[in-house]
Write a protein that holds these residues in place. Structure first.
Motif, PDB file in Angstrom:
ATOM      1  N   PRO A  73      44.646  31.379  45.288  1.00  0.00           N
ATOM      2  CA  PRO A  73      43.172  31.388  44.008  1.00  0.00           C
ATOM      3  C   PRO A  73      41.826  30.849  44.368  1.00  0.00           C
ATOM      4  O   PRO A  73      40.843  31.694  43.541  1.00  0.00           O
ATOM      5  CB  PRO A  73      43.650  30.194  43.487  1.00  0.00           C
ATOM      6  CG  PRO A  73      44.450  29.435  44.428  1.00  0.00           C
ATOM      7  CD  PRO A  73      45.004  30.080  45.265  1.00  0.00           C
ATOM      8  N   ASP A  74      41.329  30.539  45.444  1.00  0.00           N
ATOM      9  CA  ASP A  74      39.709  30.717  45.567  1.00  0.00           C
ATOM     10  C   ASP A  74      39.752  32.637  46.309  1.00  0.00           C
ATOM     11  O   ASP A  74      38.396  31.766  46.498  1.00  0.00           O
ATOM     12  CB  ASP A  74      39.616  29.911  46.119  1.00  0.00           C
ATOM     13  CG  ASP A  74      39.892  28.620  45.434  1.00  0.00           C
ATOM     14  OD1 ASP A  74      39.525  28.567  44.110  1.00  0.00           O
ATOM     15  OD2 ASP A  74      39.807  27.579  46.164  1.00  0.00           O
ATOM     16  N   PHE A  75      40.437  32.970  47.082  1.00  0.00           N
ATOM     17  CA  PHE A  75      39.618  34.266  47.352  1.00  0.00           C
ATOM     18  C   PHE A  75      40.368  35.543  46.674  1.00  0.00           C
ATOM     19  O   PHE A  75      41.581  35.515  46.608  1.00  0.00           O
ATOM     20  CB  PHE A  75      40.483  33.654  49.179  1.00  0.00           C
ATOM     21  CG  PHE A  75      39.866  35.626  49.664  1.00  0.00           C
ATOM     22  CD1 PHE A  75      38.321  35.769  50.190  1.00  0.00           C
ATOM     23  CD2 PHE A  75      40.867  36.861  50.183  1.00  0.00           C
ATOM     24  CE1 PHE A  75      38.352  36.523  51.091  1.00  0.00           C
ATOM     25  CE2 PHE A  75      40.428  37.291  50.885  1.00  0.00           C
ATOM     26  CZ  PHE A  75      38.986  37.402  50.876  1.00  0.00           C
ATOM     27  N   LYS A  76      39.146  35.780  46.311  1.00  0.00           N
ATOM     28  CA  LYS A  76      39.979  36.960  44.952  1.00  0.00           C
ATOM     29  C   LYS A  76      39.241  38.408  45.367  1.00  0.00           C
ATOM     30  O   LYS A  76      39.331  38.982  43.991  1.00  0.00           O
ATOM     31  CB  LYS A  76      40.248  36.059  43.454  1.00  0.00           C
ATOM     32  CG  LYS A  76      41.003  35.285  43.376  1.00  0.00           C
ATOM     33  CD  LYS A  76      40.611  34.865  41.752  1.00  0.00           C
ATOM     34  CE  LYS A  76      39.543  34.279  41.242  1.00  0.00           C
ATOM     35  NZ  LYS A  76      39.555  34.095  39.599  1.00  0.00           N
ATOM     36  N   PRO A  77      39.016  38.549  46.323  1.00  0.00           N
ATOM     37  CA  PRO A  77      37.990  40.405  45.498  1.00  0.00           C
ATOM     38  C   PRO A  77      38.743  41.523  45.238  1.00  0.00           C
ATOM     39  O   PRO A  77      38.079  42.250  44.888  1.00  0.00           O
ATOM     40  CB  PRO A  77      37.952  41.240  47.638  1.00  0.00           C
ATOM     41  CG  PRO A  77      39.122  39.792  48.730  1.00  0.00           C
ATOM     42  CD  PRO A  77      39.496  38.551  47.351  1.00  0.00           C
ATOM     43  N   PHE A  78      39.936  41.361  45.290  1.00  0.00           N
ATOM     44  CA  PHE A  78      40.470  42.557  44.617  1.00  0.00           C
ATOM     45  C   PHE A  78      40.599  42.256  43.099  1.00  0.00           C
ATOM     46  O   PHE A  78      40.956  42.923  42.004  1.00  0.00           O
ATOM     47  CB  PHE A  78      42.335  42.742  45.145  1.00  0.00           C
ATOM     48  CG  PHE A  78      42.563  43.122  46.141  1.00  0.00           C
ATOM     49  CD1 PHE A  78      42.130  44.826  46.583  1.00  0.00           C
ATOM     50  CD2 PHE A  78      42.253  41.916  47.726  1.00  0.00           C
ATOM     51  CE1 PHE A  78      41.852  45.798  48.036  1.00  0.00           C
ATOM     52  CE2 PHE A  78      42.000  43.426  48.760  1.00  0.00           C
ATOM     53  CZ  PHE A  78      42.227  44.655  49.046  1.00  0.00           C
ATOM     54  N   GLU A  79      41.345  40.353  43.078  1.00  0.00           N
ATOM     55  CA  GLU A  79      41.289  40.346  41.372  1.00  0.00           C
ATOM     56  C   GLU A  79      40.077  41.189  40.946  1.00  0.00           C
ATOM     57  O   GLU A  79      39.923  41.241  39.954  1.00  0.00           O
ATOM     58  CB  GLU A  79      41.586  39.299  41.462  1.00  0.00           C
ATOM     59  CG  GLU A  79      43.306  38.800  41.310  1.00  0.00           C
ATOM     60  CD  GLU A  79      43.762  39.576  40.758  1.00  0.00           C
ATOM     61  OE1 GLU A  79      43.661  39.027  39.311  1.00  0.00           O
ATOM     62  OE2 GLU A  79      44.884  39.794  41.202  1.00  0.00           O
ATOM     63  N   ASP A  80      38.862  41.236  41.062  1.00  0.00           N
ATOM     64  CA  ASP A  80      37.594  40.633  40.988  1.00  0.00           C
ATOM     65  C   ASP A  80      37.468  41.986  40.290  1.00  0.00           C
ATOM     66  O   ASP A  80      36.140  42.080  39.824  1.00  0.00           O
ATOM     67  CB  ASP A  80      36.775  39.895  41.780  1.00  0.00           C
ATOM     68  CG  ASP A  80      36.311  38.932  42.062  1.00  0.00           C
ATOM     69  OD1 ASP A  80      37.244  37.791  41.268  1.00  0.00           O
ATOM     70  OD2 ASP A  80      35.585  38.243  42.649  1.00  0.00           O
ATOM     71  N   ILE A  81      37.918  42.986  41.258  1.00  0.00           N
ATOM     72  CA  ILE A  81      37.610  44.236  40.553  1.00  0.00           C
ATOM     73  C   ILE A  81      38.618  45.205  39.475  1.00  0.00           C
ATOM     74  O   ILE A  81      38.391  45.870  39.182  1.00  0.00           O
ATOM     75  CB  ILE A  81      37.139  44.908  41.247  1.00  0.00           C
ATOM     76  CG1 ILE A  81      38.382  45.555  42.782  1.00  0.00           C
ATOM     77  CG2 ILE A  81      35.799  45.172  42.018  1.00  0.00           C
ATOM     78  CD1 ILE A  81      37.812  47.074  43.931  1.00  0.00           C
ATOM     79  N   LYS A  82      39.926  44.395  38.797  1.00  0.00           N
ATOM     80  CA  LYS A  82      40.335  44.707  38.163  1.00  0.00           C
ATOM     81  C   LYS A  82      39.964  44.839  36.701  1.00  0.00           C
ATOM     82  O   LYS A  82      39.975  46.045  36.700  1.00  0.00           O
ATOM     83  CB  LYS A  82      41.878  43.510  38.511  1.00  0.00           C
ATOM     84  CG  LYS A  82      42.930  44.380  39.480  1.00  0.00           C
ATOM     85  CD  LYS A  82      43.867  42.750  39.439  1.00  0.00           C
ATOM     86  CE  LYS A  82      44.859  43.548  40.440  1.00  0.00           C
ATOM     87  NZ  LYS A  82      46.235  42.165  40.057  1.00  0.00           N
ATOM     88  N   PRO A  83      38.975  44.373  36.439  1.00  0.00           N
ATOM     89  CA  PRO A  83      38.428  44.448  35.133  1.00  0.00           C
ATOM     90  C   PRO A  83      37.752  45.411  35.137  1.00  0.00           C
ATOM     91  O   PRO A  83      37.854  46.632  33.985  1.00  0.00           O
ATOM     92  CB  PRO A  83      37.979  43.174  34.713  1.00  0.00           C
ATOM     93  CG  PRO A  83      37.722  41.528  35.435  1.00  0.00           C
ATOM     94  CD  PRO A  83      38.894  42.641  37.004  1.00  0.00           C
ATOM     95  N   GLN A  84      37.072  45.952  35.919  1.00  0.00           N
ATOM     96  CA  GLN A  84      36.673  47.294  36.265  1.00  0.00           C
ATOM     97  C   GLN A  84      37.788  48.347  36.046  1.00  0.00           C
ATOM     98  O   GLN A  84      37.160  49.516  34.474  1.00  0.00           O
ATOM     99  CB  GLN A  84      36.433  47.820  37.443  1.00  0.00           C
ATOM    100  CG  GLN A  84      34.569  46.918  38.041  1.00  0.00           C
ATOM    101  CD  GLN A  84      33.911  47.577  39.210  1.00  0.00           C
ATOM    102  OE1 GLN A  84      34.244  46.873  39.809  1.00  0.00           O
ATOM    103  NE2 GLN A  84      33.164  47.897  38.505  1.00  0.00           N
ATOM    104  N   ILE A  85      38.427  48.115  36.700  1.00  0.00           N
ATOM    105  CA  ILE A  85      40.082  49.496  36.427  1.00  0.00           C
ATOM    106  C   ILE A  85      40.231  49.185  35.127  1.00  0.00           C
ATOM    107  O   ILE A  85      40.485  50.561  33.769  1.00  0.00           O
ATOM    108  CB  ILE A  85      40.783  49.466  37.104  1.00  0.00           C
ATOM    109  CG1 ILE A  85      40.224  49.496  38.759  1.00  0.00           C
ATOM    110  CG2 ILE A  85      41.880  50.695  37.253  1.00  0.00           C
ATOM    111  CD1 ILE A  85      39.566  50.775  39.550  1.00  0.00           C
ATOM    112  N   ARG A  86      40.979  48.043  34.205  1.00  0.00           N
ATOM    113  CA  ARG A  86      41.193  47.977  32.912  1.00  0.00           C
ATOM    114  C   ARG A  86      40.237  48.973  32.291  1.00  0.00           C
ATOM    115  O   ARG A  86      40.774  48.973  30.872  1.00  0.00           O
ATOM    116  CB  ARG A  86      41.323  46.293  32.825  1.00  0.00           C
ATOM    117  CG  ARG A  86      42.560  45.810  33.690  1.00  0.00           C
ATOM    118  CD  ARG A  86      43.241  44.652  33.311  1.00  0.00           C
ATOM    119  NE  ARG A  86      44.284  44.011  34.085  1.00  0.00           N
ATOM    120  CZ  ARG A  86      43.947  43.184  34.642  1.00  0.00           C
ATOM    121  NH1 ARG A  86      42.905  42.579  34.990  1.00  0.00           N
ATOM    122  NH2 ARG A  86      45.077  42.276  35.725  1.00  0.00           N
ATOM    123  N   GLY A  87      39.027  48.371  32.360  1.00  0.00           N
ATOM    124  CA  GLY A  87      38.010  48.724  31.188  1.00  0.00           C
ATOM    125  C   GLY A  87      37.407  50.948  31.225  1.00  0.00           C
ATOM    126  O   GLY A  87      36.990  51.002  29.971  1.00  0.00           O
TER     127      GLY A  87
END
Ligand code: FNR
Length: 185
Positions: free
Chosen positions: A55-69
């Motif tokens: 849970p503390d290492f999320k490099p991929f999670e961090d860019i998901k909002p860009q795609i979702r937008g």
């Protein structure tokens, strides 16, 4: 839908990338009809499924909002040894996980790419299409975007040159219509 937002993912990490230049030319060509967001994938680590439980290492999670937008994704791929570059496969895999939390499903996409060789990245694009089926991304079938790179593809200001203007305008117009038809946002 008003002006759609399109995520642009370029498979090359090179500062000199012809595929990035092609993407920038396409974004300029269609700037009145869509907004383009280039997604930075160069900093991503090699995907490892152990990340899914960190849970503390999320490099991929961090860019998901860009795609979702975004309402659509334009993939621009070079061909490396008759397939897609590892950086592109890496972001596709990384953002497809954790299981059940893929960012890709249902987002309309198109595939294009350039190479100086006669095959113009065609085999890489076919491999990419195979992956996009698995990710459940409705991907525009035609026109196909096999762009043979030449010094006249873009003018001195980075705009799409006269010889390719009609084809690439048609490609992008059809893609935006595809997004309009298939986007659920
Ligand atoms: C290539 N290139 C290449 N071109 C092609 O048409 N078919 C291929 O299979 C390959 N294979 C290949 C492998 C590797 C490792 C590299 C670095 C290059 C040439 C490639 O199309 C050319 O370098 C493009 O300029 C790459 O695109 P970018 O990085 O400039 O966007």
């Amino acid at each position: 839908m008003s002006k759609p937002k399109i995520a642009v993912i370029v498979g090359s990490l090179s500062k000199q990338s012809i595929n990035r230049k092609l993407g920038e030319g396409l974004a300029k060509l269609m700037q009145d009809q869509a907004e383009f967001e280039f997604i930075d994938i160069g900093h991503l680590p090699l995907y490892n499924r152990d990340f899914d439980n960190m849970p503390d290492f999320k490099p991929f999670e961090d860019i998901k909002p860009q795609i979702r937008g975004c309402q659509g994704v334009l993939f621009i791929t070079p061909e490396y040894n008759r397939s897609i570059p590892s950086a592109l496969k890496n972001v596709l895999d990384g953002l497809s996980r954790p299981y059940g939390k893929s960012v890709w499903a249902g987002i309309p996409a198109a595939v294009i790419g350039s190479s100086p060789g006669g095959a113009a990245s065609a085999m890489a694009q076919q491999h990419l299409r195979n992956v996009l089926v698995s990710l459940d991304m409705p991907t525009m079938a035609q026109p196909e975007g096999f762009v043979r790179w030449s010094d006249t593809l873009l003018d001195a200001d980075g705009n799409i040159g006269a010889a390719s203007h009609d084809f690439l305008s048609k490609f992008m117009s059809k893609f935006l219509a595809w997004v309009q038809l298939n986007s659920k946002k």
